[in-house]
Design an enzyme around this catalytic site. Structure first.
Site, PDB file in Angstrom:
ATOM      1  N   SER A  45     -33.135 -13.304 -15.194  1.00 22.03           N
ATOM      2  CA  SER A  45     -33.687 -14.354 -15.648  1.00 22.03           C
ATOM      3  C   SER A  45     -35.332 -14.022 -15.333  1.00 22.03           C
ATOM      4  O   SER A  45     -36.255 -14.686 -15.919  1.00 22.03           O
ATOM      5  CB  SER A  45     -33.405 -15.739 -15.394  1.00 22.03           C
ATOM      6  OG  SER A  45     -32.233 -15.838 -16.228  1.00 22.03           O
ATOM      7  N   GLY A 212     -30.618 -16.081 -19.076  1.00 19.17           N
ATOM      8  CA  GLY A 212     -31.276 -14.840 -19.473  1.00 19.17           C
ATOM      9  C   GLY A 212     -32.642 -15.183 -19.478  1.00 19.17           C
ATOM     10  O   GLY A 212     -33.334 -16.299 -19.356  1.00 19.17           O
ATOM     11  N   GLY A 214     -37.202 -15.088 -20.864  1.00 17.25           N
ATOM     12  CA  GLY A 214     -37.653 -14.992 -22.238  1.00 17.25           C
ATOM     13  C   GLY A 214     -37.687 -16.225 -23.019  1.00 17.25           C
ATOM     14  O   GLY A 214     -37.199 -17.370 -22.581  1.00 17.25           O
ATOM     15  N   CYS A 239     -28.635 -22.252 -18.904  1.00 19.90           N
ATOM     16  CA  CYS A 239     -29.724 -21.750 -19.067  1.00 19.90           C
ATOM     17  C   CYS A 239     -30.139 -21.606 -20.345  1.00 19.90           C
ATOM     18  O   CYS A 239     -30.458 -22.388 -21.246  1.00 19.90           O
ATOM     19  CB  CYS A 239     -30.046 -20.900 -17.816  1.00 19.90           C
ATOM     20  SG  CYS A 239     -31.652 -20.467 -17.366  1.00 19.90           S
ATOM     21  N   LEU A 240     -30.604 -20.433 -20.464  1.00 18.41           N
ATOM     22  CA  LEU A 240     -31.000 -19.720 -22.114  1.00 18.41           C
ATOM     23  C   LEU A 240     -29.973 -19.970 -22.993  1.00 18.41           C
ATOM     24  O   LEU A 240     -30.194 -20.340 -24.181  1.00 18.41           O
ATOM     25  CB  LEU A 240     -31.263 -18.286 -21.909  1.00 18.41           C
ATOM     26  CG  LEU A 240     -31.383 -17.541 -23.509  1.00 18.41           C
ATOM     27  CD1 LEU A 240     -33.031 -18.040 -23.825  1.00 18.41           C
ATOM     28  CD2 LEU A 240     -31.670 -15.996 -23.435  1.00 18.41           C
ATOM     29  N   GLN A 243     -30.275 -23.509 -24.184  1.00 23.25           N
ATOM     30  CA  GLN A 243     -31.571 -23.352 -25.147  1.00 23.25           C
ATOM     31  C   GLN A 243     -31.401 -22.975 -26.583  1.00 23.25           C
ATOM     32  O   GLN A 243     -31.444 -23.370 -27.514  1.00 23.25           O
ATOM     33  CB  GLN A 243     -32.622 -22.636 -24.518  1.00 23.25           C
ATOM     34  CG  GLN A 243     -33.250 -23.144 -23.319  1.00 23.25           C
ATOM     35  CD  GLN A 243     -34.271 -22.301 -22.623  1.00 23.25           C
ATOM     36  OE1 GLN A 243     -34.822 -21.293 -23.148  1.00 23.25           O
ATOM     37  NE2 GLN A 243     -34.372 -22.513 -21.319  1.00 23.25           N
ATOM     38  N   ASN A 281     -34.133 -21.927 -13.011  1.00 21.30           N
ATOM     39  CA  ASN A 281     -34.728 -21.011 -13.307  1.00 21.30           C
ATOM     40  C   ASN A 281     -35.375 -20.740 -14.688  1.00 21.30           C
ATOM     41  O   ASN A 281     -34.563 -20.009 -15.287  1.00 21.30           O
ATOM     42  CB  ASN A 281     -34.460 -19.550 -12.496  1.00 21.30           C
ATOM     43  CG  ASN A 281     -35.087 -18.622 -13.246  1.00 21.30           C
ATOM     44  OD1 ASN A 281     -36.264 -18.401 -13.162  1.00 21.30           O
ATOM     45  ND2 ASN A 281     -34.570 -17.304 -12.896  1.00 21.30           N
ATOM     46  N   GLY A 283     -38.866 -20.898 -17.741  1.00 22.98           N
ATOM     47  CA  GLY A 283     -40.059 -21.230 -18.181  1.00 22.98           C
ATOM     48  C   GLY A 283     -40.151 -21.820 -19.501  1.00 22.98           C
ATOM     49  O   GLY A 283     -41.140 -22.281 -20.065  1.00 22.98           O
ATOM     50  N   PHE A 284     -39.060 -21.982 -20.397  1.00 21.28           N
ATOM     51  CA  PHE A 284     -38.705 -22.673 -21.616  1.00 21.28           C
ATOM     52  C   PHE A 284     -37.753 -23.830 -21.305  1.00 21.28           C
ATOM     53  O   PHE A 284     -36.913 -23.555 -20.635  1.00 21.28           O
ATOM     54  CB  PHE A 284     -38.579 -21.656 -22.682  1.00 21.28           C
ATOM     55  CG  PHE A 284     -39.561 -20.694 -23.053  1.00 21.28           C
ATOM     56  CD1 PHE A 284     -40.627 -20.666 -23.770  1.00 21.28           C
ATOM     57  CD2 PHE A 284     -39.694 -19.440 -22.097  1.00 21.28           C
ATOM     58  CE1 PHE A 284     -41.478 -19.933 -24.199  1.00 21.28           C
ATOM     59  CE2 PHE A 284     -40.474 -18.437 -22.357  1.00 21.28           C
ATOM     60  CZ  PHE A 284     -41.598 -18.708 -23.292  1.00 21.28           C
ATOM     61  N   HIS A 320     -28.257 -24.277 -13.035  1.00 19.86           N
ATOM     62  CA  HIS A 320     -27.255 -23.415 -12.626  1.00 19.86           C
ATOM     63  C   HIS A 320     -25.981 -24.138 -12.146  1.00 19.86           C
ATOM     64  O   HIS A 320     -25.958 -24.016 -10.766  1.00 19.86           O
ATOM     65  CB  HIS A 320     -27.821 -22.396 -12.064  1.00 19.86           C
ATOM     66  CG  HIS A 320     -28.641 -21.477 -12.850  1.00 19.86           C
ATOM     67  ND1 HIS A 320     -28.130 -20.077 -13.516  1.00 19.86           N
ATOM     68  CD2 HIS A 320     -30.169 -21.690 -13.246  1.00 19.86           C
ATOM     69  CE1 HIS A 320     -29.049 -19.469 -14.240  1.00 19.86           C
ATOM     70  NE2 HIS A 320     -30.207 -20.354 -14.188  1.00 19.86           N
ATOM     71  N   GLU A 322     -23.235 -22.712 -11.067  1.00 18.18           N
ATOM     72  CA  GLU A 322     -22.878 -21.471 -10.425  1.00 18.18           C
ATOM     73  C   GLU A 322     -23.419 -21.564  -8.958  1.00 18.18           C
ATOM     74  O   GLU A 322     -23.031 -21.172  -7.808  1.00 18.18           O
ATOM     75  CB  GLU A 322     -22.726 -20.177 -11.008  1.00 18.18           C
ATOM     76  CG  GLU A 322     -24.216 -19.527 -10.909  1.00 18.18           C
ATOM     77  CD  GLU A 322     -25.244 -19.739 -11.853  1.00 18.18           C
ATOM     78  OE1 GLU A 322     -26.135 -19.528 -11.901  1.00 18.18           O
ATOM     79  OE2 GLU A 322     -24.643 -20.820 -12.711  1.00 18.18           O
TER      80      GLU A 322
END
Length: 345
Positions: A45, A212, A214, A239-240, A243, A281, A283-284, A320, A322
């Site tokens: 990530s 992940g 981006g 996380c990703l 989203q 972690n 940024g989006f 997260h 985990e």
């Protein structure tokens, strides 16, 4: 050897090179995690990012192969107030990672909080400051960047072939600790590239959408696959993956000013009023929502930190569970989800 970091706004922070002698471009970000530096640098990530540690000393307990979250390093550079070694600094050098010590990390973090995460270059080479700044300003923004293709596995593979339920993991940049936790909880784990189709995933007892790097917005194919498996197989997004589930169900995502990165982020569980301290972690984020499916919210900015769609057998968390590394408040989420899948089966 001297080195420096230059931000796209022209700010320059001087330090000393303790890693690879190279020039690293990327988005300058910071993490407030006090430990887990090796896990952070090997977390996919962090692809295309220059990571500043707010902890004043980094590298003081060495490195170990078992702590790595992926086979290689993904952060492009590491920015530190004080690097300790030589085990840590040798590790950075061997992996081609630019490492700068002696950086005024307090001033850098304040600059990033005020101006937001920025395009930047960490220079441990012959480029001068003016040349580096011109090169930085010519780089694309992280907004609109589809990065999963560069970190996802190229081919499917079996991580664990024993267990009571079959879980397909879609690898958008999956951390090893997620796979370890799934296998440890009794799942047979098969990992697929981000290009896997819905038909293949629907053959499994459950699907985990991984973390992940981006921007999720450009990932049209991946969002459509999530949309196509909704209601067909139990889903957990992390996380990703959270989203992508949000986009697949009509929610919006956007770029945060400076992101959520650290191991001390408070999240409200709406159903109980309980506050979880979590590892994050990203940024989006998924835009704030009062919809019933928004189960967790950030106490920093109100962004959606979790979903639950009982009618679609789908749920997700932005943080997260985990906890690799991080606090264990959210630790039971993975095991609870697997138990629900077993009970339903």
């Amino acid at each position: 050897m001297s080195g420096f970091l230059v931000l796209e706004d022209g700010s320059v922070f001087h330090g000393r090179s303790v890693g690879a002698h190279d020039i690293a471009f990327g988005e300058s970000v910071f993490t407030t995690a006090m430990t887990g530096y090796q896990e952070i640098v090997t977390d996919p990530s962090y692809a295309e990012q220059l990571v500043c540690f707010t902890a004043p000393m980094v590298g003081n307990y060495g490195v170990a192969a078992g702590r790595a979250e992926s086979p290689g390093a993904h952060a492009n550079a590491v920015l530190m107030r004080e690097a300790r070694g030589p085990e840590w600094t040798d590790w950075l050098t061997e992996r081609g990672i630019v490492g700068l010590t002696g950086i005024d990390t307090r001033s850098l973090v304040l600059r990033l909080r005020e101006g937001g995460a920025m395009r930047a270059a960490a220079v441990a080479g012959t480029l001068d400051e003016a040349e580096a700044l011109d090169a930085v300003r010519a780089r694309p923004s992280m907004e609109g960047a589809a990065l999963v293709a560069q970190v996802s596995t190229a081919e499917p593979y079996v991580y664990c072939d024993t267990g009571t339920i079959r879980v397909a993991v879609v690898d958008y940049g999956c951390k090893r600790s997620i796979l370890r936790r799934l296998a440890g909880a009794g799942a047979r784990v098969t990992v697929f590239p981000h290009t896997v189709d819905a038909g293949e995933l629907a053959r499994y007892d459950a699907v985990l959408l991984s973390n992940g790097p981006g921007d999720p917005e450009p990932l049209d194919f991946e969002v459509q696959v999530v949309r196509d498996i909704l209601g067909r197989v139990p889903i957990l997004g992390i996380c990703l993956g959270h989203q992508l589930l949000g986009l697949a169900t009509g929610h919006e995502t956007y770029k945060l000013r400076f992101g959520h990165r650290g191991a001390n982020h408070p999240v409200l569980e709406r159903s109980t009023g309980r506050v979880l301290v979590t590892s994050q972690n990203h940024g989006f984020a998924v835009a704030p929502s009062d919809d019933a499916e928004a189960t967790y919210v950030s106490l920093y900015d109100g962004t959606v930190e979790g979903f639950d769609f009982p009618e679609l057998d789908a749920c997700s968390v932005q943080f997260h569970p985990e906890a690799g590394p991080g606090p264990h408040d959210a630790w039971p989420i993975l095991e609870r989800w697997l138990q629900e899948v077993r009970d339903a089966a």
